[in-house]
Enzyme design. Structure first.
Site, short mmCIF file in Angstrom:
data_model
loop_
_atom_site.label_atom_id
_atom_site.label_comp_id
_atom_site.label_asym_id
_atom_site.label_seq_id
_atom_site.Cartn_x
_atom_site.Cartn_y
_atom_site.Cartn_z
CB THR A 1 -0.94 0.01 1.22
OG1 THR A 1 -0.16 -0.17 2.41
CG2 THR A 1 -1.95 -1.13 1.13
CG HIS B 1 3.94 1.19 8.72
ND1 HIS B 1 3.47 0.42 9.77
CD2 HIS B 1 2.93 1.21 7.81
CE1 HIS B 1 2.25 0.00 9.52
NE2 HIS B 1 1.89 0.46 8.33
CG HIS C 1 4.10 -3.51 7.63
ND1 HIS C 1 4.17 -2.21 7.17
CD2 HIS C 1 2.93 -4.01 7.17
CE1 HIS C 1 3.09 -1.95 6.45
NE2 HIS C 1 2.33 -3.02 6.44
CE LYS D 1 -6.39 0.73 6.51
NZ LYS D 1 -5.59 1.86 6.99
CD GLN E 1 -5.24 -12.68 4.19
OE1 GLN E 1 -5.45 -11.50 3.99
NE2 GLN E 1 -4.94 -13.16 5.37
CG ASP F 1 -5.68 -6.50 11.28
OD1 ASP F 1 -4.77 -7.35 11.39
OD2 ASP F 1 -5.56 -5.48 10.58
CE LYS G 1 -2.98 3.55 13.38
NZ LYS G 1 -3.78 3.86 12.17
CE LYS H 1 -0.34 6.54 11.33
NZ LYS H 1 -0.31 6.97 9.94
#
Length: 419
Positions: free
Chosen positions: A40, A45, A48, A82, A173, A194, A230, A233
């Site tokens: 994406t 980041h 991951h 999301k 998936q 998730d 979060k 971030k």
């Protein structure tokens, strides 16, 4: 400890489809496992990183990890976690992102190991050539609508709305798991918590397709912060693994600023320190919290892991220079890293300029009167050196490698003059 015991100690197991069966299988066999990474962006980041390092933990335990880049699923968009539809990227952009992420993954897994070399796979290799009729008849037929609607990733989006495109993500998936199971004997899929619905859907597809199949799913907790903000971030944005998006210095600073309430958990998640080493650092938090030894160790270990020894040394050097005020010891490249987000001013005037004039031009001081007061009061530092002469001038000697002058006003307000 075996790998499951190690993951349990580190708090890295959220759910397992059959923990006893998986543990027995891992004790008696060397298995292949995979974790998927959708492209994406052009970089992974730190969110991951837990999945990547969990693959590495399995590899160190003798198993064979497969890092799956979602060249196809990245074109669809995962609805998990999301609240709204993702913006779809053009195919050529996803290809570029996929290549970049594949290169990053190769830094964390051993692809040259003799017995259990890691592998990179891209699901576009099998999904990209899949025709619609085959997809609907051979794969879609195995998924009941009620079964899919019951999954959290879909259920949470029903009120806001979900397109058929993202609704179908679970099937794709699941097909990944089936293909890897059939083609290379991959027995375990891991992912964030998730992904539980997608992982169990894949296991169901394998069960319906392959007789006497034996496969497993394991999820890792999503990383959180004790203060409720979060993870991954900052005010500057996402903490990326790409040094051009997040410099090693910024990366190091993120970890060294970890809250005492989070640091032991992060040492377990993100480092390969032993239980004894982590417990020793935990004791230091209780005995000498002001030393922040646990945070320093965390920052050093993760920065070295992601960016290498040289980048870690540079990050520590910048941090030390900023703390001590020894700015002149830094190179222009280190100045770029350390002062990436401070206010800057580009000076194109005469090589010799009065300090008062420069302070006003760059809006460091609002007026010449205030600039003189700041200088006289000892509030102005040039490249770490206090200047108190109101008639002081700056020359080329005050430029670090001819590119920068760092001015500090007061204790913490830094400004960067660029040439």
């Amino acid at each position: 400890m075996d790998v499951i015991q190690d993951l349990t100690y580190r708090g890295l197991i959220n759910q397992v489809t059959d923990q006893e069966g998986l543990q027995n299988t891992l004790k008696n066999e060397k298995i292949k496992l995979y974790c998927g990474f959708d492209p994406t962006a052009d970089s992974l980041h730190i969110g991951h990183l837990v999945g990547v390092l969990t693959l590495r933990r399995f590899q160190l335990a003798g198993h064979q990890p497969i890092a799956l880049v979602g060249g196809a699923t990245g074109l669809i968009g995962d609805p998990s976690g999301k609240k709204a539809e993702r913006t779809l990227n053009p195919k050529e952009v996803v290809v570029e992102f996929s290549n970049s992420i594949s290169n990053q993954l190769s830094r964390f897994l051993d692809f040259e190991a003799k017995e259990n070399p890691a592998q990179i796979a891209n699901n576009y290799d099998w999904i990209g050539s899949l025709d619609l009729i085959t997809f609907l008849r051979d794969i879609g037929k195995s998924f009941g609508l009620n079964y899919m609607l019951a999954k959290d990733s879909v259920q949470s989006r029903l009120d806001a709305g979900i397109s058929f495109t993202e609704f179908s993500y679970m099937i794709l998936q699941s097909y990944d798991f089936l293909k890897l199971y059939e083609d290379v004997g991959c027995r375990l899929q891991i992912g964030g918590s998730d992904q539980w619905g997608n992982i169990t859907a894949g296991l169901e597809l394998i069960r319906k397709t392959v007789e006497d199949a034996k496969a497993f799913g394991l999820t890792i907790p999503l990383v959180t912060k004790a203060d409720g903000t979060k993870f991954g971030k900052t005010e500057g944005g996402t903490i990326w693994l790409d040094k051009d998006k997040t410099s090693p210095y910024e990366f190091y600073q993120f970890w060294i600023n970890t809250d005492d309430r989070d640091v032991v958990r992060y040492l377990k998640y993100f480092t390969f320190l032993s239980k004894a080493e982590i417990e020793s650092l935990e004791a230091e938090i209780q005995n000498a919290p002001e030393k922040r030894l646990a945070q320093k160790t965390l920052a050093e270990e993760v920065t070295k892991l992601v960016h290498g020894e040289a980048a870690l040394e540079q990050a520590v050097k910048i941090s030390t220079a900023l703390f001590s005020g020894s700015i002149s010891e830094l190179s222009a490249e280190e100045i770029k890293q350390g002062f990436k987000d401070v206010p800057s001013y580009e000076y194109n005037g005469d090589p010799v300029v009065g300090l008062v004039d420069l302070l006003v031009m760059s809006k460091i001081s609002p007026s010449k009167r205030r600039a003189r007061e700041d200088i006289g009061n000892g509030a102005i530092y040039v490249n770490g050196e206090r200047i108190q002469e109101v008639d002081a001038v700056l020359t080329s000697q005050n430029r670090i490698e001819g590119q920068f002058t760092v001015i500090r006003r007061g204790k913490k307000k830094y400004f960067l003059i660029k040439y």
